[in-house]
Design a protein around this motif. Structure first.
Motif, PDB file in Angstrom:
ATOM      1  N   LEU A  63       0.835  -1.203   0.000  1.00 46.71           N
ATOM      2  CA  LEU A  63       0.000   0.000   0.000  1.00 46.71           C
ATOM      3  C   LEU A  63       0.868   1.251   0.000  1.00 46.71           C
ATOM      4  O   LEU A  63       0.606   2.210  -0.734  1.00 46.71           O
ATOM      5  N   GLY A  64       1.933   1.226   0.816  1.00 48.35           N
ATOM      6  CA  GLY A  64       2.865   2.347   0.801  1.00 48.35           C
ATOM      7  C   GLY A  64       3.541   2.506  -0.547  1.00 48.35           C
ATOM      8  O   GLY A  64       3.693   3.631  -1.064  1.00 48.35           O
ATOM      9  N   GLY A  65       3.919   1.366  -1.151  1.00 41.76           N
ATOM     10  CA  GLY A  65       4.537   1.417  -2.474  1.00 41.76           C
ATOM     11  C   GLY A  65       3.598   1.953  -3.534  1.00 41.76           C
ATOM     12  O   GLY A  65       4.017   2.657  -4.459  1.00 41.76           O
ATOM     13  N   SER A  66       2.305   1.615  -3.428  1.00 40.65           N
ATOM     14  CA  SER A  66       1.339   2.093  -4.414  1.00 40.65           C
ATOM     15  C   SER A  66       1.057   3.582  -4.237  1.00 40.65           C
ATOM     16  O   SER A  66       0.824   4.304  -5.220  1.00 40.65           O
ATOM     17  N   LEU A  67       1.084   4.055  -2.987  1.00 44.11           N
ATOM     18  CA  LEU A  67       0.851   5.484  -2.749  1.00 44.11           C
ATOM     19  C   LEU A  67       2.064   6.322  -3.122  1.00 44.11           C
ATOM     20  O   LEU A  67       1.925   7.519  -3.375  1.00 44.11           O
ATOM     21  N   GLY A  68       3.264   5.696  -3.163  1.00 41.13           N
ATOM     22  CA  GLY A  68       4.486   6.443  -3.477  1.00 41.13           C
ATOM     23  C   GLY A  68       4.411   7.212  -4.789  1.00 41.13           C
ATOM     24  O   GLY A  68       4.612   8.433  -4.826  1.00 41.13           O
ATOM     25  N   PRO A  69       4.109   6.524  -5.928  1.00 43.15           N
ATOM     26  CA  PRO A  69       4.008   7.257  -7.192  1.00 43.15           C
ATOM     27  C   PRO A  69       2.918   8.318  -7.177  1.00 43.15           C
ATOM     28  O   PRO A  69       3.063   9.388  -7.781  1.00 43.15           O
ATOM     29  N   LEU A  71       1.835  10.050  -4.526  1.00 42.38           N
ATOM     30  CA  LEU A  71       2.340  11.187  -3.749  1.00 42.38           C
ATOM     31  C   LEU A  71       3.438  11.926  -4.504  1.00 42.38           C
ATOM     32  O   LEU A  71       3.547  13.161  -4.413  1.00 42.38           O
ATOM     33  N   ALA A  72       4.249  11.177  -5.258  1.00 44.09           N
ATOM     34  CA  ALA A  72       5.277  11.830  -6.080  1.00 44.09           C
ATOM     35  C   ALA A  72       4.638  12.711  -7.141  1.00 44.09           C
ATOM     36  O   ALA A  72       5.113  13.829  -7.422  1.00 44.09           O
ATOM     37  N   ALA A  73       3.528  12.230  -7.729  1.00 42.74           N
ATOM     38  CA  ALA A  73       2.839  13.023  -8.752  1.00 42.74           C
ATOM     39  C   ALA A  73       2.209  14.273  -8.154  1.00 42.74           C
ATOM     40  O   ALA A  73       2.126  15.320  -8.803  1.00 42.74           O
ATOM     41  N   VAL A  74       1.762  14.172  -6.882  1.00 41.51           N
ATOM     42  CA  VAL A  74       1.067  15.302  -6.250  1.00 41.51           C
ATOM     43  C   VAL A  74       2.051  16.307  -5.643  1.00 41.51           C
ATOM     44  O   VAL A  74       1.877  17.536  -5.784  1.00 41.51           O
ATOM     45  N   PHE A  75       3.116  15.801  -4.981  1.00 43.35           N
ATOM     46  CA  PHE A  75       3.997  16.696  -4.223  1.00 43.35           C
ATOM     47  C   PHE A  75       5.350  16.942  -4.883  1.00 43.35           C
ATOM     48  O   PHE A  75       5.868  18.061  -4.826  1.00 43.35           O
ATOM     49  N   VAL A  76       5.935  15.906  -5.486  1.00 48.55           N
ATOM     50  CA  VAL A  76       7.312  16.024  -5.955  1.00 48.55           C
ATOM     51  C   VAL A  76       7.387  16.572  -7.376  1.00 48.55           C
ATOM     52  O   VAL A  76       8.150  17.504  -7.655  1.00 48.55           O
ATOM     53  N   ALA A  77       6.594  15.979  -8.305  1.00 49.22           N
ATOM     54  CA  ALA A  77       6.665  16.413  -9.699  1.00 49.22           C
ATOM     55  C   ALA A  77       6.345  17.905  -9.871  1.00 49.22           C
ATOM     56  O   ALA A  77       7.077  18.625 -10.562  1.00 49.22           O
ATOM     57  N   PRO A  78       5.289  18.436  -9.221  1.00 52.71           N
ATOM     58  CA  PRO A  78       4.984  19.853  -9.430  1.00 52.71           C
ATOM     59  C   PRO A  78       5.871  20.810  -8.624  1.00 52.71           C
ATOM     60  O   PRO A  78       6.144  21.930  -9.064  1.00 52.71           O
ATOM     61  N   LEU A 175       0.005   7.975 -12.221  1.00 53.14           N
ATOM     62  CA  LEU A 175      -1.335   7.554 -11.806  1.00 53.14           C
ATOM     63  C   LEU A 175      -1.638   6.139 -12.316  1.00 53.14           C
ATOM     64  O   LEU A 175      -2.233   5.330 -11.603  1.00 53.14           O
ATOM     65  N   TYR A 176      -1.208   5.835 -13.544  1.00 54.22           N
ATOM     66  CA  TYR A 176      -1.402   4.477 -14.073  1.00 54.22           C
ATOM     67  C   TYR A 176      -0.539   3.472 -13.309  1.00 54.22           C
ATOM     68  O   TYR A 176      -0.958   2.322 -13.098  1.00 54.22           O
ATOM     69  N   LEU A 177       0.650   3.888 -12.905  1.00 48.38           N
ATOM     70  CA  LEU A 177       1.484   3.015 -12.077  1.00 48.38           C
ATOM     71  C   LEU A 177       0.807   2.765 -10.738  1.00 48.38           C
ATOM     72  O   LEU A 177       0.875   1.651 -10.191  1.00 48.38           O
ATOM     73  N   PHE A 178       0.137   3.775 -10.198  1.00 46.98           N
ATOM     74  CA  PHE A 178      -0.608   3.620  -8.950  1.00 46.98           C
ATOM     75  C   PHE A 178      -1.691   2.555  -9.089  1.00 46.98           C
ATOM     76  O   PHE A 178      -1.914   1.756  -8.171  1.00 46.98           O
ATOM     77  N   VAL A 179      -2.368   2.513 -10.237  1.00 46.66           N
ATOM     78  CA  VAL A 179      -3.400   1.491 -10.481  1.00 46.66           C
ATOM     79  C   VAL A 179      -2.786   0.097 -10.374  1.00 46.66           C
ATOM     80  O   VAL A 179      -3.349  -0.803  -9.731  1.00 46.66           O
ATOM     81  N   PHE A 180      -1.629  -0.098 -11.007  1.00 46.52           N
ATOM     82  CA  PHE A 180      -0.957  -1.393 -10.922  1.00 46.52           C
ATOM     83  C   PHE A 180      -0.558  -1.714  -9.486  1.00 46.52           C
ATOM     84  O   PHE A 180      -0.772  -2.840  -9.005  1.00 46.52           O
ATOM     85  N   LEU A 181       0.020  -0.743  -8.783  1.00 44.60           N
ATOM     86  CA  LEU A 181       0.537  -1.011  -7.445  1.00 44.60           C
ATOM     87  C   LEU A 181      -0.583  -1.239  -6.437  1.00 44.60           C
ATOM     88  O   LEU A 181      -0.427  -2.026  -5.498  1.00 44.60           O
ATOM     89  N   ILE A 182      -1.715  -0.559  -6.597  1.00 45.79           N
ATOM     90  CA  ILE A 182      -2.827  -0.811  -5.679  1.00 45.79           C
ATOM     91  C   ILE A 182      -3.374  -2.220  -5.915  1.00 45.79           C
ATOM     92  O   ILE A 182      -3.837  -2.883  -4.981  1.00 45.79           O
ATOM     93  N   ALA A 183      -3.285  -2.710  -7.155  1.00 47.15           N
ATOM     94  CA  ALA A 183      -3.682  -4.093  -7.437  1.00 47.15           C
ATOM     95  C   ALA A 183      -2.760  -5.071  -6.717  1.00 47.15           C
ATOM     96  O   ALA A 183      -3.206  -6.114  -6.227  1.00 47.15           O
ATOM     97  N   THR A 184      -1.457  -4.744  -6.642  1.00 46.94           N
ATOM     98  CA  THR A 184      -0.534  -5.631  -5.930  1.00 46.94           C
ATOM     99  C   THR A 184      -0.868  -5.672  -4.437  1.00 46.94           C
ATOM    100  O   THR A 184      -0.722  -6.715  -3.796  1.00 46.94           O
ATOM    101  N   ALA A 185      -1.329  -4.544  -3.884  1.00 48.89           N
ATOM    102  CA  ALA A 185      -1.722  -4.527  -2.473  1.00 48.89           C
ATOM    103  C   ALA A 185      -2.935  -5.415  -2.238  1.00 48.89           C
ATOM    104  O   ALA A 185      -2.991  -6.185  -1.269  1.00 48.89           O
TER     105      ALA A 185
END
Length: 315
Positions: A63-69, A71-78, A175-185
């Motif tokens: 879950l942490g791994g899926s939220l990482g990308p 959060l990166a899109a929301v806080f780090v990229a911009p 965001l698409y990577l998040f979809v994959f990672l939330i599936a892994t969770a």
């Protein structure tokens, strides 16, 4: 967790490649020290439902791994890389949480030592002869190899694949990577308890070999949203294998929980790291789509599950 905290802080302010590499190495050390011992603790605290306990433990990481990308899109990229320092707050909270857990763990080990003595392992019977145990662990490591090579291709290069093939933005790819990672969770959460109920061998069969149709089709799909659906299916099926594999291995050597946890987590992390480098070189030489055309066949290695004995029947 202290290594992780320092690594996150230094990564936020790293301004050279060696500094970046040292920072991520600190995070890696934190993860590699934490996982085997935490997995051993999880088994001791499971109350007999070891598959469920292992899934709950690992789903936290997934879950942490899926939220990482995300959060990166929301806080780090911009706003810039220095905002990574905000995530160190989570590492500090984890340290605070671990203090009472550590006290409980220490007390439990002392009680077990007093109750059973140092020769307790003599009374624990292994389900298979040592030769078959070594053979079964080898099969499980082969399965980890196949699973984590494909997972490394998605974790490391899925965003580049989407950008290259479909022309999406960096933020959209996260965001698409998040979809994959939330599936892994979700898959990790399901794999353990299903293994408790129906047997871990069947979960391993369905998880690794069951992902093959999706991995083989995905490189040939020309629709972005269908690609996202297929990646979700891959994450859901493949991720359910690891809790079942790890608990299966722990049941093979029930008095070596720390050794087994360290072996499988270490091998999984090592395979993922080496595979990322090899696949990166392959992507540079032959193109990013070639990576997924080749890696799509990796789940077929799941056929070696046939050689695993069914411990549920033996029990």
């Amino acid at each position: 967790m202290s290594f992780t905290l320092v690594g996150l802080l230094s990564l936020a302010f790293a301004n050279t490649l060696p500094f970046v590499l040292c920072s991520v190495a600190l995070v890696g050390i934190g993860s590699s020290v934490f996982h085997p011992e935490a997995s051993r603790l999880t088994s001791l605290a499971s109350g007999g439902k070891r598959g469920l306990a292992q899934s709950l433990f690992q789903v936290g990481g997934n879950l942490g791994g899926s939220l990482g990308p995300l959060l990166a899109a929301v806080f780090v990229a911009p706003y810039g890389r220095r905002h990574i320092a905000l995530f160190s707050i989570l590492a500090f909270i984890a340290i605070m949480v671990m203090i009472p857990v550590g006290h409980w763990y220490k007390g439990l080990l002392l009680r077990l030592k007093r109750a059973e003595g140092v020769t307790a392992k003599v009374h624990i019977q292994t389900p298979l002869p040592m030769g078959k145990t070594v053979f079964s662990i080898t099969i499980l490591l082969i399965l980890i190899f196949s699973k984590y090579i494909y997972m490394a291709s998605l974790n490391s290069y899925y965003t580049f694949y989407l950008i290259h093939k479909f022309g999406v933005s960096v933020q959209a790819s996260q965001l698409y990577l998040f979809v994959f990672l939330i599936a892994t969770a979700i898959g990790t959460l399901l794999g353990g308890p299903i293994g408790d109920r129906v047997g871990r061998k069947y979960v391993i069969w369905a998880s690794i070999l069951g992902a093959a149709p999706f991995t083989l089709i995905m490189p040939h799909v020309e629709n972005l949203y269908l690609t996202a659906v297929l990646s979700f299916c891959v994450g859901l099926t493949l991720s359910s294998a690891f809790p079942a594999i790890l608990v299966y291995a722990q049941e093979l050597l029930p008095y070596k929980l720390g050794l087994i946890s360290g072996l499988f987590f270490g091998f999984a992390f090592g395979v993922a790291g080496i595979a990322s480098a090899v696949l990166g070189n392959m992507a540079d030489r032959y193109g990013i789509e070639a990576v997924y055309n080749v890696c799509g066949y990796m789940p077929l290695i799941g056929l070696v599950t046939w050689f695993l004995p069914d411990l549920k029947k033996k029990g």
